[in-house]
Design a protein around this motif. Structure first.
Motif, PDB file in Angstrom:
ATOM      1  N   HIS A  52       0.848  -1.190   0.000  1.00  0.00           N
ATOM      2  CA  HIS A  52       0.000   0.000   0.000  1.00  0.00           C
ATOM      3  C   HIS A  52       0.889   1.247   0.000  1.00  0.00           C
ATOM      4  O   HIS A  52       1.466   1.618   1.024  1.00  0.00           O
ATOM      5  N   GLU A  53       0.967   1.905  -1.121  1.00  0.00           N
ATOM      6  CA  GLU A  53       1.880   3.039  -1.272  1.00  0.00           C
ATOM      7  C   GLU A  53       1.595   4.155  -0.273  1.00  0.00           C
ATOM      8  O   GLU A  53       2.524   4.839   0.172  1.00  0.00           O
ATOM      9  N   GLN A 166      -3.752   2.638  -6.696  1.00  0.00           N
ATOM     10  CA  GLN A 166      -3.183   3.081  -5.442  1.00  0.00           C
ATOM     11  C   GLN A 166      -3.877   4.389  -5.038  1.00  0.00           C
ATOM     12  O   GLN A 166      -4.624   4.996  -5.823  1.00  0.00           O
TER      13      GLN A 166
END
Length: 528
Positions: A52-53, A166
């Motif tokens: 998860h950026e 994202q």
């Protein structure tokens, strides 16, 4: 570099205004009992942050404008902090961890600690700042952590499919969807216009019966109370809201508006609620800050019945949901209410209804499944209170799908309320819900919010001010008092003080004067 979403911009602004603070932390505190592989667990956490950026993003200002800067995992600086602690030290360590103040201009918005009391007893403290997550995010985050830990125990990296989008993609899409406010055809322009009209003249602060004045800066500490509504009342309430073309959510808002009005908050009642903001299934498994706040303006003026209030609330809710795309942060910016670090803008009371299925999706403890470990919440942890009052209602059903009762939670701001007051408010809301379910035709002013204990306290105990009667008449009682305290002040008027001695002498002179004029028993004397 990417722009921030509207929700992130407000949190970034508050961070600059308040400085590094724990006010907007989302803490998950869980007890892990059993055999834990610390190395595998630490690696699993790094896997999740890599996936998860938004969890490895910092928010520097470039020419005064905040930007999302996504860091490679190796540069994010994340490590699981481990420590051996004695049971007596655990509460303090947990408090320090959950109170971590992120400086998200240079620090990624997630930290994790593992405190071990014994070889098979651990406490996980996972803290993420709201700029990177919301309540719903805890579900996918903990599910990913479970999958990653199982994979690391097997000596391999998790084999999950890449996420379709994202959070930075969402921030770009949000701006494209809403358009520019100066474009008269844009969705943003249309919805801001609606809210500007809908909230014209709305009270900026509700007057609630608090135990103490509002401080200059909110601490965001909360105190919690729970309440229950029995199955029979639950079923009747569902029948009432359905007959009025409404939902339980609308019924809660109407009942809460009635309670607040009965407690002295007025008749124009802005009550907040939250919507998930995940309008595309591609966002369901994504960690990020998607939630949006809406203001439901409830009108209880004119002595309406509950059914009438419910119809008014229904109209407000439907209109609000039809204009839910405009971010609350943009709304605050446009309406420009008086800003204060002591209270939430536009509304200070929040109300939501959750289904058991939604709680299961969001509940971190339910979603975290670690082989060889029993996972449960750590009791006694500190509650955060972002609002003056935050009401959450959850309904239960039995195996046959019949209403099995309502469970509610009320979180009150510890700055304003004692624990006993929050408990009393929770009980009063339960009483209102049962009353309106029994009689939807009851008028607002007739809804009884007092229990038997409160009624006895107000009508009997607080009025038990009687004293034993002396049996004397006023002239005799006055003479006795003048003899006891001749120099004490008896009368004050326009800054002049008269003692009991002087008043006794003056009244005696006046009495002799009247007797000399022929005044006796039953005579009428005019006084000026």
């Amino acid at each position: 570099m990417f722009p921030l979403s509207f929700a992130q911009r407000r949190l970034w602004f508050l961070g600059r205004l308040e400085g590094p603070s724990a006010a907007h932390n989302i803490p998950v505190v869980l007890r892990l009992s059993g055999t834990l592989d610390r190395a595998a667990f630490g690696a699993a956490l790094r896997d999740v942050i890599g996936r998860h950026e938004v969890l490895r993003t910092v928010y520097p200002a470039v020419d005064g404008t905040p930007q999302q800067q996504i860091l490679p995992l190796d540069e994010a600086g994340f490590q699981l902090v481990t420590a051996e602690v004695a049971p007596a030290e655990l509460a303090g360590e947990v408090a320090r961890a959950t109170g971590h103040a992120f400086d998200f201009a240079v620090e990624i918005p997630v930290r994790a600690w593992l405190f071990s009391e014994a070889p098979d007893e651990h406490v996980l403290v996972f803290v993420v700042h709201h700029i990177a997550a919301d309540g719903w995010s805890m579900g996918p985050l903990m599910r990913d952590l479970s999958a990653a830990y199982r994979a690391r125990l097997a000596g391999r990296a998790p084999g999950w499919e890449p996420l379709p989008v994202q959070y930075a993609d969402y921030a770009l899409w949000q701006r494209e969807l809403l358009g520019e406010e100066d474009d008269p055809e844009s969705l943003l322009n249309e919805q801001v216009g609606y809210w500007r009209d809908a909230l014209a003249g709305v009270p900026e602060e509700l007057t609630l019966p608090t135990d103490r004045p509002r401080p200059a800066t909110a601490s965001y500490r909360g105190v919690t109370a729970t309440f229950d509504v029995p199955a029979a009342a639950h079923g009747r309430l569902l029948d009432v809201v359905r007959e009025n073309g409404s939902t339980l959510f609308m019924g809660l808002h109407a009942a809460l508006a009635i309670l607040l009005s009965r407690l002295g908050a007025g008749t124009d009642l802005p009550i907040g609620t939250v919507v998930a903001g995940r309008n595309d299934e591609g966002l369901d498994d994504l960690v990020g800050c998607f939630v949006n706040n809406l203001v439901i303006r409830s009108d209880v003026s004119g002595a309406p019945t509950f059914a009438e209030v419910l119809r008014r609330v229904r109209e407000s809710v439907l209109d609000a949901f039809a204009h839910q795309d405009v971010p609350f942060e943009k709304l605050v910016e446009d309406l420009a209410p008086a800003r204060s670090m002591a209270r939430h803008p536009l509304f200070q009371v929040m109300a939501t209804v959750q289904s058991a299925d939604l709680v299961s999706k969001r509940g971190a403890g339910r979603s975290l499944d670690l082989p060889g470990l029993r996972v449960g919440p750590l009791t006694g942890t500190h509650e955060m209170g972002e609002f003056d009052l935050d009401v959450v209602l959850m309904e239960r059903f039995d195996e046959a799908g019949r209403p099995a009762g309502l469970t509610g939670t009320v979180i009150g701001a510890a700055d304003l309320f004692d624990a006993a007051t929050v408990e009393r408010t929770a009980a009063q809301l339960a009483r209102v819900l049962e009353a309106v379910a029994l009689d939807p035709g009851v008028r607002v002013g007739s809804v009884d919010v007092l229990g038997e204990v409160e009624r006895r306290r107000m009508l009997v105990e607080w009025n038990a001010t009687g004293v034993a009667e002396s049996g004397g008449l006023v002239p005799g009682l006055f003479s006795e008092q003048a003899a006891r305290t001749p120099d004490a002040v008896a009368v004050v008027c326009d800054g002049v003080e008269v003692s009991y001695r002087e008043l006794d002498e003056r009244s005696s002179r006046l009495a002799r004067r009247l007797v000399g004029l022929g005044v006796g028993p039953e005579s009428v004397v005019a006084l000026v």
